[in-house]
Design an enzyme around this catalytic site. Structure first.
Site, PDB file in Angstrom:
ATOM      1  N   LYS A  95      57.179 -28.030 -42.392  1.00 34.38           N
ATOM      2  CA  LYS A  95      57.828 -27.197 -41.473  1.00 34.38           C
ATOM      3  C   LYS A  95      56.876 -26.630 -40.359  1.00 34.38           C
ATOM      4  CE  LYS A  95      60.930 -23.277 -41.357  1.00 34.38           C
ATOM      5  NZ  LYS A  95      61.768 -22.476 -42.142  1.00 34.38           N
ATOM      6  N   HIS A  96      55.610 -26.047 -41.182  1.00 35.33           N
ATOM      7  CA  HIS A  96      54.924 -25.512 -40.092  1.00 35.33           C
ATOM      8  C   HIS A  96      53.530 -26.169 -39.460  1.00 35.33           C
ATOM      9  CE1 HIS A  96      57.307 -22.057 -40.679  1.00 35.33           C
ATOM     10  NE2 HIS A  96      57.182 -22.175 -42.099  1.00 35.33           N
ATOM     11  N   TRP A 109      51.798 -19.932 -39.882  1.00 35.42           N
ATOM     12  CA  TRP A 109      52.935 -20.352 -39.085  1.00 35.42           C
ATOM     13  C   TRP A 109      52.532 -20.260 -37.770  1.00 35.42           C
ATOM     14  CZ3 TRP A 109      57.004 -16.488 -41.684  1.00 35.42           C
ATOM     15  CH2 TRP A 109      57.021 -17.052 -42.914  1.00 35.42           C
ATOM     16  N   HIS A 130      51.859 -17.474 -48.721  1.00 34.98           N
ATOM     17  CA  HIS A 130      53.175 -18.184 -48.111  1.00 34.98           C
ATOM     18  C   HIS A 130      52.994 -19.225 -47.346  1.00 34.98           C
ATOM     19  CE1 HIS A 130      57.616 -17.299 -46.398  1.00 34.98           C
ATOM     20  NE2 HIS A 130      57.285 -18.537 -46.840  1.00 34.98           N
ATOM     21  N   TYR A 143      60.000 -19.765 -32.699  1.00 37.01           N
ATOM     22  CA  TYR A 143      59.157 -20.996 -33.175  1.00 37.01           C
ATOM     23  C   TYR A 143      59.676 -22.147 -33.338  1.00 37.01           C
ATOM     24  CZ  TYR A 143      61.564 -19.982 -37.730  1.00 37.01           C
ATOM     25  OH  TYR A 143      62.449 -20.165 -38.685  1.00 37.01           O
ATOM     26  N   GLU A 173      55.797 -26.109 -46.714  1.00 41.54           N
ATOM     27  CA  GLU A 173      54.728 -25.320 -45.536  1.00 41.54           C
ATOM     28  C   GLU A 173      54.285 -26.438 -44.531  1.00 41.54           C
ATOM     29  OE1 GLU A 173      54.685 -21.950 -44.859  1.00 41.54           O
ATOM     30  OE2 GLU A 173      56.390 -22.111 -46.288  1.00 41.54           O
TER      31      GLU A 173
END
Length: 255
Positions: free
Chosen positions: A131-132, A73, A70, A81, A128
């Protein structure tokens, strides 16, 4: 924490070697310092780093005998977060970046184990990263020596894959007799116990959808930066949403 609970995961660099600035004091663990100042050697505010995995059974993704990636994070050490922290680095050409960095083997691995069940893999990777990945302060461009554009992107994806390779969720469950089966159900405590053996004796977060096993989050605190640093297993910052018993672990459907 005993020495057996400390797990150092070293990058298995298959592409370019990271050129991050050196850290003279790698002993300070993220989420555990009285100082709240972010530096290139101290992950903050996203001090907890989670290697997260999917079990997609219908529609299925990835090999039938493996979970899939996934992401990685950053969490603010309390279950909250930040997200999408730098729109100027929200790149939309991840594959091209990795090819330019001669990370073809990494890209091939991602196409097998970091896959989207509803769209293209490229869209998933872009999401991914944007966003992270952009919220991990220790891999900002300013943390590099002689920085070249997008250098941190390849390092991020390589590190996520290296962590994943050391956390074989499928094998850990299988060794405990927990295998995908349409007729069996399992106890949450047995799943957590099996996976804690991968994670320094600490249980990861186990997630369910409709009482079916579908996600696992391995929490870490890090001494140093997110690429060259020491990853130390940490307790989960949220409770499982799975029932205590009757958990289904469905085989992957035929593609």
């Amino acid at each position: 924490m005993s020495i057996s609970q400390i797990l150092t995961l070293t990058a298995l660099a298959t592409g370019a070697v990271a050129q991050l600035k050196s850290c003279s004091n790698n002993g300070t663990l993220s989420c555990q310092s009285s100082s709240k100042a972010p530096t290139c050697c101290y992950n903050y505010p996203g001090g907890a780093l989670l290697q997260t995995q999917f079990w997609d059974s219908d529609p299925s993704t990835g090999p039938s005998d493996s979970w899939t990636i996934h992401g990685l994070w950053p969490d603010n050490c309390d279950g909250t977060y930040q997200s999408s922290c730098d729109s100027s680095r929200a790149y939309t050409n991840i594959s091209a970046i990795l090819k330019e960095q001669n990370r073809d083997d990494l890209l091939s691995y991602m196409d097998t184990y970091w896959v989207n069940n509803d769209g293209s893999n490229e869209e998933f990777w872009e999401h991914e990263w944007s966003k992270h990945g952009t919220c991990i302060n220790t891999i900002k461009p300013s943390c590099y020596n002689n920085y070249t554009p997008q250098e941190e992107v390849g390092d991020f994806f390589q590190q996520v894959v290296d962590l994943f390779k050391n956390l074989d969720t499928y094998q850990a469950l299988s060794s405990a007799g927990i295998t995908p089966d349409d007729s069996k159900t399992y106890e949450l405590s047995d799943i957590q116990s099996a996976l804690s053996k991968l994670h320094g004796g600490l249980e990861p977060y186990v997630g369910c959808e409709d009482d079916s096993l579908d996600q696992v989050y391995y929490f870490f605190n890090v001494a140093g930066n997110a690429i060259d640093g020491q990853y130390v297993p940490a307790a989960p910052l949220e409770k499982s949403n799975c029932p205590s018993s009757g958990i289904k672990y469905s085989p992957k459907s035929s593609n």
